[in-house]
Design an enzyme around this catalytic site. Structure first.
Site, PDB file in Angstrom:
ATOM      1  CB  CYS A   1      -6.220  -0.272   5.099  1.00  0.00           C
ATOM      2  SG  CYS A   1      -4.724  -1.319   5.214  1.00  0.00           S
TER       3      CYS A   1
ATOM      4  CD  GLU B   1      -2.070   4.213   3.221  1.00  0.00           C
ATOM      5  OE1 GLU B   1      -3.000   4.512   3.762  1.00  0.00           O
ATOM      6  OE2 GLU B   1      -1.720   3.869   2.484  1.00  0.00           O
TER       7      GLU B   1
ATOM      8  CG  HIS C   1      -1.993  -0.502   1.199  1.00  0.00           C
ATOM      9  ND1 HIS C   1      -2.981  -1.104   1.678  1.00  0.00           N
ATOM     10  CD2 HIS C   1      -2.054  -2.002   0.030  1.00  0.00           C
ATOM     11  CE1 HIS C   1      -3.412  -1.814   1.625  1.00  0.00           C
ATOM     12  NE2 HIS C   1      -2.908  -2.797   1.246  1.00  0.00           N
TER      13      HIS C   1
ATOM     14  CB  CYS D   1      -1.707   1.469   6.203  1.00  0.00           C
ATOM     15  SG  CYS D   1      -1.580   0.677   4.985  1.00  0.00           S
TER      16      CYS D   1
END
Length: 143
Positions: free
Chosen positions: A76, A48, A46, A79
Site C-alpha cells: 500500500c 512490510e 503491516h 508501506c
C-alpha cells in the site's frame, strides 16, 4: 518468497489478513514480518513495516541499502513510502492488490519523480499461492 508465504500463514492463523514479508540482505534474512494490526492495535503493523523494523533493529541502521523485500501482496501507499525511506533496493511481491496497491495497481509510486530514491520491483512471484491464501481467508470470514 516461500518464507514470506509461511509468515502470511502465521498471520492467518492469528486471525489477521495473511500477508508476510521478509527483508533479505546478501544471502541472509534480516527482517521478518506478518500482518498484525488487529492483535497489536496498531494500524501501521503491516507485514512490510514490521519486517523493516525488525531488519533495522538487527542491523542497527534505519537505512537498509542493498536489501530486497519479499512480500506476498503488493504494498500500500504507507508501506511503499517506508520502503523508499529505508532505501530498499528491490521489492518482490506476489499478488497484486487491486484496492490499495501503490506499485502498479494504483499510483505507480516507484516511478514518481519526487522520490530521491529509486526502487526496482518485480510483481507476480508466487502470485497464485499468495492470492489463494487471501481468497481462502476472506471466504472463511464470509461464512
Amino acid at each position: 518468497m516461500h518464507a514470506a508465504l509461511d509468515l502470511a500463514r502465521r498471520a492467518a492463523a492469528a486471525g489477521e489478513v495473511p500477508v508476510g514479508a521478509v527483508a533479505v540482505l546478501g544471502d541472509a534474512a534480516v527482517g521478518l514480518g506478518w500482518n498484525h494490526p488487529i492483535g497489536a492495535c496498531d494500524p501501521t503493523a503491516h507485514a512490510e513495516i514490521l519486517a523493516l523494523r525488525d531488519a533495522a533493529r538487527r542491523l542497527g541502521n534505519y537505512r537498509l541499502v542493498g536489501a530486497t523485500l519479499y512480500v506476498t501482496l503488493e504494498p500500500c501507499t504507507m508501506c511503499l513510502g517506508a520502503l523508499m525511506h529505508a532505501r530498499i533496493e528491490r521489492l518482490v511481491f506476489g499478488a497484486r492488490e487491486p484496492r490499495a496497491g501503490a506499485v502498479v495497481s494504483h499510483l505507480n509510486l516507484p516511478e514518481q519523480p519526487w522520490f530521491n530514491h529509486r526502487l526496482e520491483w518485480r510483481g507476480g512471484v508466487l502470485a497464485g499461492e499468495s492470492a489463494a491464501l487471501l481468497q481462502e481467508f476472506f471466504r472463511a470470514r464470509r461464512c
